[in-house]
Design an enzyme around this catalytic site. Structure first.
Site, PDB file in Angstrom:
ATOM      1  CB  SER A   1      -1.010   0.110   0.898  1.00  0.00           C
ATOM      2  OG  SER A   1      -0.116  -0.271   2.324  1.00  0.00           O
TER       3      SER A   1
ATOM      4  CG  HIS B   1      -0.811  -5.145   1.994  1.00  0.00           C
ATOM      5  ND1 HIS B   1      -0.341  -5.301   3.094  1.00  0.00           N
ATOM      6  CD2 HIS B   1      -0.930  -4.021   1.399  1.00  0.00           C
ATOM      7  CE1 HIS B   1       0.099  -3.863   3.164  1.00  0.00           C
ATOM      8  NE2 HIS B   1      -0.201  -3.071   2.255  1.00  0.00           N
TER       9      HIS B   1
ATOM     10  CG  HIS C   1       5.986  -9.246   7.676  1.00  0.00           C
ATOM     11  ND1 HIS C   1       7.068  -8.532   7.047  1.00  0.00           N
ATOM     12  CD2 HIS C   1       4.945  -8.371   7.710  1.00  0.00           C
ATOM     13  CE1 HIS C   1       6.494  -7.335   6.881  1.00  0.00           C
ATOM     14  NE2 HIS C   1       5.359  -7.194   7.488  1.00  0.00           N
TER      15      HIS C   1
ATOM     16  NE  ARG D   1       2.490  -4.100  12.270  1.00  0.00           N
ATOM     17  CZ  ARG D   1       2.204  -3.972  11.104  1.00  0.00           C
ATOM     18  NH1 ARG D   1       1.715  -3.261  10.389  1.00  0.00           N
ATOM     19  NH2 ARG D   1       2.836  -5.389  10.185  1.00  0.00           N
TER      20      ARG D   1
ATOM     21  CG  ASP E   1      -3.394  -8.441   9.086  1.00  0.00           C
ATOM     22  OD1 ASP E   1      -3.715  -7.190   9.278  1.00  0.00           O
ATOM     23  OD2 ASP E   1      -2.390  -8.447   8.066  1.00  0.00           O
TER      24      ASP E   1
HETATM   25  N1  NMX Z   1       1.066 -20.098   5.673  1.00  0.00           N
HETATM   26  C1  NMX Z   1       1.482 -20.996   4.918  1.00  0.00           C
HETATM   27  N2  NMX Z   1       2.613 -20.724   3.772  1.00  0.00           N
HETATM   28  C2  NMX Z   1       3.152 -19.607   4.021  1.00  0.00           C
HETATM   29  C3  NMX Z   1       2.969 -18.787   4.818  1.00  0.00           C
HETATM   30  C4  NMX Z   1       2.011 -18.749   5.621  1.00  0.00           C
HETATM   31  N3  NMX Z   1       1.304 -18.101   6.509  1.00  0.00           N
HETATM   32  N4  NMX Z   1       3.802 -17.797   4.664  1.00  0.00           N
HETATM   33  C5  NMX Z   1       4.678 -17.857   3.867  1.00  0.00           C
HETATM   34  N5  NMX Z   1       4.336 -19.210   3.466  1.00  0.00           N
HETATM   35  C6  NMX Z   1       4.905 -19.756   2.212  1.00  0.00           C
HETATM   36  C7  NMX Z   1       4.959 -18.880   0.881  1.00  0.00           C
HETATM   37  O1  NMX Z   1       3.585 -18.988   0.219  1.00  0.00           O
HETATM   38  C8  NMX Z   1       6.050 -19.416   0.078  1.00  0.00           C
HETATM   39  O2  NMX Z   1       5.497 -20.647  -0.676  1.00  0.00           O
HETATM   40  P1  NMX Z   1       5.949 -20.970  -2.075  1.00  0.00           P
HETATM   41  O3  NMX Z   1       7.541 -21.255  -2.089  1.00  0.00           O
HETATM   42  O4  NMX Z   1       5.524 -22.453  -2.001  1.00  0.00           O
HETATM   43  O5  NMX Z   1       5.499 -20.096  -2.976  1.00  0.00           O
HETATM   44  C9  NMX Z   1       6.955 -19.806   1.278  1.00  0.00           C
HETATM   45  O6  NMX Z   1       6.309 -19.968   2.279  1.00  0.00           O
HETATM   46  C10 NMX Z   1       7.927 -18.851   1.343  1.00  0.00           C
HETATM   47  O7  NMX Z   1       7.380 -17.532   1.516  1.00  0.00           O
HETATM   48  P2  NMX Z   1       8.204 -16.392   2.453  1.00  0.00           P
HETATM   49  O8  NMX Z   1       9.308 -15.690   1.875  1.00  0.00           O
HETATM   50  O9  NMX Z   1       8.364 -16.875   3.989  1.00  0.00           O
HETATM   51  O10 NMX Z   1       7.193 -15.277   2.484  1.00  0.00           O
HETATM   52  P3  NMX Z   1       6.778 -13.908   1.379  1.00  0.00           P
HETATM   53  O11 NMX Z   1       7.744 -12.953   1.741  1.00  0.00           O
HETATM   54  O12 NMX Z   1       6.632 -14.443   0.106  1.00  0.00           O
HETATM   55  O13 NMX Z   1       5.287 -13.604   1.903  1.00  0.00           O
HETATM   56  C11 NMX Z   1       3.524 -13.125   3.277  1.00  0.00           C
HETATM   57  C12 NMX Z   1       4.909 -12.970   3.147  1.00  0.00           C
HETATM   58  C13 NMX Z   1       2.989 -12.115   4.172  1.00  0.00           C
HETATM   59  C14 NMX Z   1       2.480 -12.660   1.877  1.00  0.00           C
HETATM   60  C15 NMX Z   1       3.023 -14.428   3.441  1.00  0.00           C
HETATM   61  O14 NMX Z   1       4.079 -14.834   4.785  1.00  0.00           O
HETATM   62  C16 NMX Z   1       1.860 -15.032   3.678  1.00  0.00           C
HETATM   63  O15 NMX Z   1       1.084 -15.098   2.477  1.00  0.00           O
HETATM   64  N6  NMX Z   1       1.270 -15.032   4.872  1.00  0.00           N
HETATM   65  C17 NMX Z   1      -0.345 -15.051   5.012  1.00  0.00           C
HETATM   66  C18 NMX Z   1      -1.158 -13.860   4.540  1.00  0.00           C
HETATM   67  C19 NMX Z   1      -0.887 -12.761   5.622  1.00  0.00           C
HETATM   68  O16 NMX Z   1      -1.031 -12.843   6.709  1.00  0.00           O
HETATM   69  N7  NMX Z   1      -0.776 -11.248   4.910  1.00  0.00           N
HETATM   70  C20 NMX Z   1      -0.592 -10.125   6.117  1.00  0.00           C
HETATM   71  C21 NMX Z   1       0.730  -9.611   5.953  1.00  0.00           C
HETATM   72  C22 NMX Z   1       0.857  -8.417   6.881  1.00  0.00           C
HETATM   73  N8  NMX Z   1      -0.044  -7.242   6.343  1.00  0.00           N
HETATM   74  O17 NMX Z   1      -0.918  -6.976   6.993  1.00  0.00           O
HETATM   75  O18 NMX Z   1      -0.060  -6.993   5.338  1.00  0.00           O
HETATM   76  C1  MLT Z   2       1.942  -3.849   6.329  1.00  0.00           C
HETATM   77  O1  MLT Z   2       1.756  -3.323   7.577  1.00  0.00           O
HETATM   78  O2  MLT Z   2       2.187  -3.000   5.436  1.00  0.00           O
HETATM   79  C2  MLT Z   2       2.464  -5.213   6.428  1.00  0.00           C
HETATM   80  O3  MLT Z   2       2.979  -5.672   7.374  1.00  0.00           O
HETATM   81  C3  MLT Z   2       3.131  -5.466   4.970  1.00  0.00           C
HETATM   82  C4  MLT Z   2       4.747  -5.086   5.048  1.00  0.00           C
HETATM   83  O4  MLT Z   2       5.081  -4.713   5.693  1.00  0.00           O
HETATM   84  O5  MLT Z   2       5.079  -5.724   3.848  1.00  0.00           O
END
Ligand code: NMX
Ligand code: MLT
Length: 437
Positions: free
Chosen positions: A242, A272, A319, A328, A374
């Site tokens: 964002s 996100h 994350h 947070r 979250d």
């Molecule tokens: N559950 C299952 N698998 C996960 C999760 C999770 N919570 N987090 C990461 N992975 C997987 C990810 O999908 C990836 O799989 P693949 O190689 O098969 O594509 C692998 O682990 C490596 O990912 P990372 O490098 O650890 O994470 P990345 O930096 O790519 O993504 C998020 C970060 C936040 C997008 C990811 O952890 C996620 O999808 N979390 C769940 C959604 C979430 O809670 N998002 C909110 C973030 C905070 N916000 O408010 O924005």
């Molecule tokens: C945020 O607050 O924007 C989320 O934790 C995602 C991020 O920092 O990448």
């Protein structure tokens, strides 16, 4: 010119000159090497943004102009000593770079209450034209775009304003936009979930207190929670979707409404800001499937494992930058432990926290197995009676305006140019790394 603008320009001009000087004198200095992995992995760790409002440390979490969340809770002005800091104060801190006085916070609170009064009628017509079934983020974003008819920035640009002065109409637009978001969000909430029984703003209230009030929550407890929620979601340095999107679109000199609306489209993604709503669906499905809102640790583990085995993410965990439990998350858990320790959803959140990190570690691929903001925010809102999950991302958006729009003012103060990174084809990368079959 109001005194905050005067202060801003007295700090901003020398900093803008410094930015130009560093670029002139050290423009050729190599500051980082970038690997192919970083590019293919969503630019992780690539330093490419100048952001002054906050900075994220992977181990420690977010600091706003150098202050951690516990420090903000101690040092920012509050209404009552045992209450939560006012987001108005955080806005001042991010904008000016110094802790505000009570008078500064009062000034901003009053300025926002006044600016919130003149939302043009067509903005509500635009919301009303959408079906109530449209997700609140769709309605919220449509309203933000509809407000851009009011843009000071667009008018000033068209009138040929000197570009050194762009920060000024940007400040005016940002102040208007931030002031109006609670009115818009509460309108959407009451429209969708409370039979269009709207509640008038109370200009004597602070920005978050008024949001709670217009949503229909007048208890001091909900107002306190709303202040906390608005402070902790306000900013997460410049690279999150964002913030980065708002900044990128702003670099084309798009007005603050276009820029922020673009950022909000990113916030609406499930990876996100929409994760807060998805956590609630995930918990709700768990409760339905297991037939209890107090499942055993083993039951929670099996349910979480099933999610992973189905190839889905566990929302609220992981994350892109953080490598520890998100502060947070911790501050919200502390808040819940203090005020509502027995709430069933909070008990469930704690049980999930006990089992999920180990399961994520066992996948062998998740870089951060810990909870993010979250994982608990929805459970906290719901425990206080704001049970309608689809509005959670919109509330996140109201808060996120504080950080990303402050940075937009600074972008114009710095005089940053249009953003335009270079892309390459797969063949280029293959050649570059010397890949041979
Ligand atoms: N559950 C299952 N698998 C996960 C999760 C999770 N919570 N987090 C990461 N992975 C997987 C990810 O999908 C990836 O799989 P693949 O190689 O098969 O594509 C692998 O682990 C490596 O990912 P990372 O490098 O650890 O994470 P990345 O930096 O790519 O993504 C998020 C970060 C936040 C997008 C990811 O952890 C996620 O999808 N979390 C769940 C959604 C979430 O809670 N998002 C909110 C973030 C905070 N916000 O408010 O924005
Ligand atoms: C945020 O607050 O924007 C989320 O934790 C995602 C991020 O920092 O990448």
């Amino acid at each position: 010119m109001d005194y905050i603008k005067e202060k801003l320009i007295s700090i901003g001009r020398p900093q803008a000159e410094l930015v130009k000087k560093i670029q002139k004198d050290y423009g050729n200095k190599v500051i980082q090497e970038v690997t192919l992995d970083q590019v293919f992995a969503g630019m992780r760790g690539v330093v490419s943004l100048l952001t002054c409002t906050s900075k994220l440390d992977p181990e420690e979490g977010i600091r706003f102009r150098g202050y951690s969340i516990p420090e903000l809770r101690e040092k920012l002005p509050k209404i009552k000593e045992d209450g939560e800091p006012l987001p108005e104060g955080l806005f001042y801190l991010m904008l000016i770079g110094e802790l505000p006085s009570h008078e500064d916070v009062k000034f901003i609170s009053e300025a926002w209450a006044k600016r919130a009064q003149n939302i043009p009628h067509h903005v509500f017509d635009v919301i009303d034209a959408l079906p109530k079934s449209a997700h609140p983020m769709i309605q919220f974003n449509a309203a933000i775009l509809a407000m851009s008819t009011e843009s000071h920035f667009r008018r000033a640009y068209l009138s040929g304003l000197d570009k050194k002065e762009y920060w000024d109409p940007m400040y005016e637009g940002v102040m208007d936009l931030i002031s109006r978001l609670p009115v818009i969000a509460a309108y959407i909430y009451r429209r969708v979930f409370h039979n269009e029984k709207y509640i008038d703003p109370d200009p004597s209230l602070d920005w978050s207190g008024n949001l709670a009030h217009m949503m229909g929550f007048d208890s001091e407890e909900v107002k306190r929670l709303m202040r906390l929620y608005m402070v902790i979601h306000a900013d997460h340095e410049g690279g999150n979707v964002s913030a980065h999107t708002t900044h990128l679109v702003g670099s084309a000199l798009s007005n603050p409404y276009y820029s922020f609306s673009a950022g909000m489209n990113g916030l609406a993604g499930p990876l996100h800001g929409m994760a807060n709503q998805n956590v609630m669906h995930w918990l709700e499905r768990m409760i339905d499937e297991l037939g209890t809102d107090a499942p055993s640790t083993e039951q929670v583990r099996a349910y979480a494992q099933k999610t992973l085995s189905a190839g889905n993410v566990i929302p609220g965990y992981g994350h892109a930058v953080l490598r520890k439990t998100d502060p947070r998350f911790t501050v919200q858990l502390d808040f819940a432990n203090k005020y509502i320790p027995e709430a069933p959803l909070i008990q469930l959140v704690k049980k999930v926290y006990e089992v999920v990190p180990d399961l994520l570690v066992q996948t062998g691929k998740v870089k951060n197995p810990w909870p993010n903001v979250d994982a608990i925010s929805g459970s906290l809102l719901s425990s206080y009676g704001i049970t309608e999950y689809p509005v959670y991302t919109m509330l996140f958006g109201v808060s996120r305006a504080l950080g990303v729009l402050t940075q937009l003012i600074w972008d114009r103060l710095y005089g940053l140019p249009i953003e335009r990174p270079k892309s390459q084809t797969l063949d280029w990368f293959i050649d570059k790394v010397g890949y041979k079959e």
